[in-house]
Design a protein around this motif. Sequence first.
Motif, PDB file in Angstrom:
ATOM      1  N   TRP A  66       0.823  -1.208   0.000  1.00 50.33           N
ATOM      2  CA  TRP A  66       0.000   0.000   0.000  1.00 50.33           C
ATOM      3  C   TRP A  66       0.853   1.254   0.000  1.00 50.33           C
ATOM      4  CZ3 TRP A  66      -5.135  -0.748  -0.616  1.00 50.33           C
ATOM      5  CH2 TRP A  66      -5.625  -2.026  -0.353  1.00 50.33           C
ATOM      6  N   HIS A  67       2.046   1.151   0.594  1.00 45.95           N
ATOM      7  CA  HIS A  67       2.943   2.302   0.690  1.00 45.95           C
ATOM      8  C   HIS A  67       4.353   1.777   0.874  1.00 45.95           C
ATOM      9  CE1 HIS A  67       4.627   6.092   2.226  1.00 45.95           C
ATOM     10  NE2 HIS A  67       3.671   6.645   1.495  1.00 45.95           N
ATOM     11  N   ASP A  68       5.344   2.483   0.309  1.00 50.58           N
ATOM     12  CA  ASP A  68       6.714   1.964   0.379  1.00 50.58           C
ATOM     13  C   ASP A  68       7.328   2.016   1.777  1.00 50.58           C
ATOM     14  OD1 ASP A  68       7.142   4.698   0.399  1.00 50.58           O
ATOM     15  OD2 ASP A  68       8.676   4.685  -1.156  1.00 50.58           O
ATOM     16  N   THR A  69       6.689   2.696   2.738  1.00 54.25           N
ATOM     17  CA  THR A  69       7.203   2.715   4.105  1.00 54.25           C
ATOM     18  C   THR A  69       6.440   1.763   5.030  1.00 54.25           C
ATOM     19  OG1 THR A  69       5.755   4.509   4.855  1.00 54.25           O
ATOM     20  CG2 THR A  69       7.883   5.150   3.874  1.00 54.25           C
ATOM     21  N   GLN A  70       5.518   1.012   4.494  1.00 55.46           N
ATOM     22  CA  GLN A  70       4.641   0.213   5.338  1.00 55.46           C
ATOM     23  C   GLN A  70       5.373  -0.909   6.071  1.00 55.46           C
ATOM     24  OE1 GLN A  70       1.934  -1.335   2.318  1.00 55.46           O
ATOM     25  NE2 GLN A  70       2.515  -3.411   2.859  1.00 55.46           N
ATOM     26  N   GLU A  71       4.879  -1.179   7.265  1.00 60.26           N
ATOM     27  CA  GLU A  71       5.275  -2.355   8.033  1.00 60.26           C
ATOM     28  C   GLU A  71       3.988  -2.976   8.529  1.00 60.26           C
ATOM     29  OE1 GLU A  71       8.329  -1.954  11.023  1.00 60.26           O
ATOM     30  OE2 GLU A  71       9.117  -0.195   9.992  1.00 60.26           O
ATOM     31  N   ILE A  72       3.919  -4.294   8.462  1.00 60.46           N
ATOM     32  CA  ILE A  72       2.737  -4.999   8.941  1.00 60.46           C
ATOM     33  C   ILE A  72       3.175  -5.870  10.102  1.00 60.46           C
ATOM     34  CG2 ILE A  72       1.001  -6.733   8.368  1.00 60.46           C
ATOM     35  CD1 ILE A  72       0.918  -5.507   5.551  1.00 60.46           C
ATOM     36  N   VAL A  73       2.534  -5.657  11.239  1.00 55.35           N
ATOM     37  CA  VAL A  73       2.898  -6.372  12.459  1.00 55.35           C
ATOM     38  C   VAL A  73       1.775  -7.357  12.791  1.00 55.35           C
ATOM     39  CG1 VAL A  73       3.544  -6.129  14.877  1.00 55.35           C
ATOM     40  CG2 VAL A  73       4.114  -4.298  13.255  1.00 55.35           C
ATOM     41  N   PRO A  74       2.042  -8.659  12.620  1.00 58.45           N
ATOM     42  CA  PRO A  74       1.014  -9.658  12.936  1.00 58.45           C
ATOM     43  C   PRO A  74       0.727  -9.693  14.439  1.00 58.45           C
ATOM     44  CG  PRO A  74       2.859 -10.625  11.708  1.00 58.45           C
ATOM     45  CD  PRO A  74       3.265  -9.253  12.112  1.00 58.45           C
ATOM     46  N   GLN A  75      -0.525  -9.941  14.791  1.00 60.11           N
ATOM     47  CA  GLN A  75      -0.935 -10.057  16.185  1.00 60.11           C
ATOM     48  C   GLN A  75      -1.332 -11.507  16.464  1.00 60.11           C
ATOM     49  OE1 GLN A  75      -0.805  -6.963  18.151  1.00 60.11           O
ATOM     50  NE2 GLN A  75       0.386  -6.676  16.266  1.00 60.11           N
ATOM     51  N   LYS A  76      -1.288 -11.910  17.720  1.00 58.71           N
ATOM     52  CA  LYS A  76      -1.566 -13.304  18.099  1.00 58.71           C
ATOM     53  C   LYS A  76      -2.968 -13.770  17.714  1.00 58.71           C
ATOM     54  CE  LYS A  76       1.706 -13.456  21.886  1.00 58.71           C
ATOM     55  NZ  LYS A  76       1.911 -13.548  23.320  1.00 58.71           N
ATOM     56  N   ASP A  77      -3.916 -12.830  17.668  1.00 58.85           N
ATOM     57  CA  ASP A  77      -5.307 -13.194  17.353  1.00 58.85           C
ATOM     58  C   ASP A  77      -5.589 -13.251  15.858  1.00 58.85           C
ATOM     59  OD1 ASP A  77      -5.283 -10.514  16.679  1.00 58.85           O
ATOM     60  OD2 ASP A  77      -6.983  -9.963  17.954  1.00 58.85           O
ATOM     61  N   GLY A  78      -4.563 -13.070  15.008  1.00 62.04           N
ATOM     62  CA  GLY A  78      -4.757 -13.084  13.560  1.00 62.04           C
ATOM     63  C   GLY A  78      -4.973 -11.706  12.961  1.00 62.04           C
ATOM     64  N   PHE A  82      -1.032  -2.180  10.768  1.00 67.49           N
ATOM     65  CA  PHE A  82      -0.391  -1.594   9.595  1.00 67.49           C
ATOM     66  C   PHE A  82       0.223  -0.274  10.033  1.00 67.49           C
ATOM     67  CE2 PHE A  82      -0.539   1.495   6.181  1.00 67.49           C
ATOM     68  CZ  PHE A  82      -0.069   0.801   5.084  1.00 67.49           C
ATOM     69  N   GLU A  83       1.521  -0.096   9.780  1.00 68.39           N
ATOM     70  CA  GLU A  83       2.206   1.151  10.118  1.00 68.39           C
ATOM     71  C   GLU A  83       2.852   1.705   8.874  1.00 68.39           C
ATOM     72  OE1 GLU A  83       5.063   0.188  13.142  1.00 68.39           O
ATOM     73  OE2 GLU A  83       3.526  -0.135  14.664  1.00 68.39           O
ATOM     74  N   ALA A  84       2.787   3.015   8.706  1.00 64.13           N
ATOM     75  CA  ALA A  84       3.445   3.673   7.576  1.00 64.13           C
ATOM     76  C   ALA A  84       3.562   5.159   7.881  1.00 64.13           C
ATOM     77  CB  ALA A  84       2.659   3.472   6.287  1.00 64.13           C
ATOM     78  N   GLU A  85       4.480   5.808   7.175  1.00 63.76           N
ATOM     79  CA  GLU A  85       4.608   7.250   7.272  1.00 63.76           C
ATOM     80  C   GLU A  85       4.063   7.816   5.970  1.00 63.76           C
ATOM     81  OE1 GLU A  85       8.061  10.505   8.123  1.00 63.76           O
ATOM     82  OE2 GLU A  85       8.131   8.583   9.154  1.00 63.76           O
ATOM     83  N   VAL A  86       2.870   8.399   6.058  1.00 63.01           N
ATOM     84  CA  VAL A  86       2.143   8.819   4.857  1.00 63.01           C
ATOM     85  C   VAL A  86       1.741  10.286   4.929  1.00 63.01           C
ATOM     86  CG1 VAL A  86       1.218   6.491   4.530  1.00 63.01           C
ATOM     87  CG2 VAL A  86      -0.121   8.176   5.764  1.00 63.01           C
ATOM     88  N   ALA A  87       1.439  10.842   3.793  1.00 61.20           N
ATOM     89  CA  ALA A  87       0.914  12.202   3.730  1.00 61.20           C
ATOM     90  C   ALA A  87      -0.601  12.146   3.733  1.00 61.20           C
ATOM     91  CB  ALA A  87       1.416  12.889   2.467  1.00 61.20           C
ATOM     92  N   GLY A  88      -1.208  13.217   4.166  1.00 60.43           N
ATOM     93  CA  GLY A  88      -2.660  13.312   4.087  1.00 60.43           C
ATOM     94  C   GLY A  88      -3.376  12.599   5.211  1.00 60.43           C
ATOM     95  N   ASP A  89      -3.114  13.035   6.444  1.00 63.37           N
ATOM     96  CA  ASP A  89      -3.779  12.381   7.574  1.00 63.37           C
ATOM     97  C   ASP A  89      -5.272  12.654   7.568  1.00 63.37           C
ATOM     98  OD1 ASP A  89      -3.643  15.056   8.231  1.00 63.37           O
ATOM     99  OD2 ASP A  89      -3.062  14.734  10.299  1.00 63.37           O
TER     100      ASP A  89
END
Length: 89
Positions: A66-78, A82-89
Amino acid sequence: MRTEVRIFALDRIKMLHPTKESFEVAEGFDFEEFMRPSFGVYVGEPVKVRIWFSPEAAGYIKEKIWHDTQEIVPQKDGSIIFEAEVAGD
């Protein structure tokens, strides 16, 4: 009509009319650099976002970049965060 760079979502344009006017990209304008922090059609100062997605939505979100800075952190519950540094909050 405006003296700023504008972004339009092509899939939302309903009608086009050709004109005799021409458009020239400003010297030194770097499209890739301009769009780098954007998220879709949004531009502006980058902000860090964290979005929680339920297990039902997690698979779809993980399928694509979705974005070149994205990181996806899986959680125990499935679910995922989603983390990213994006413009346009």
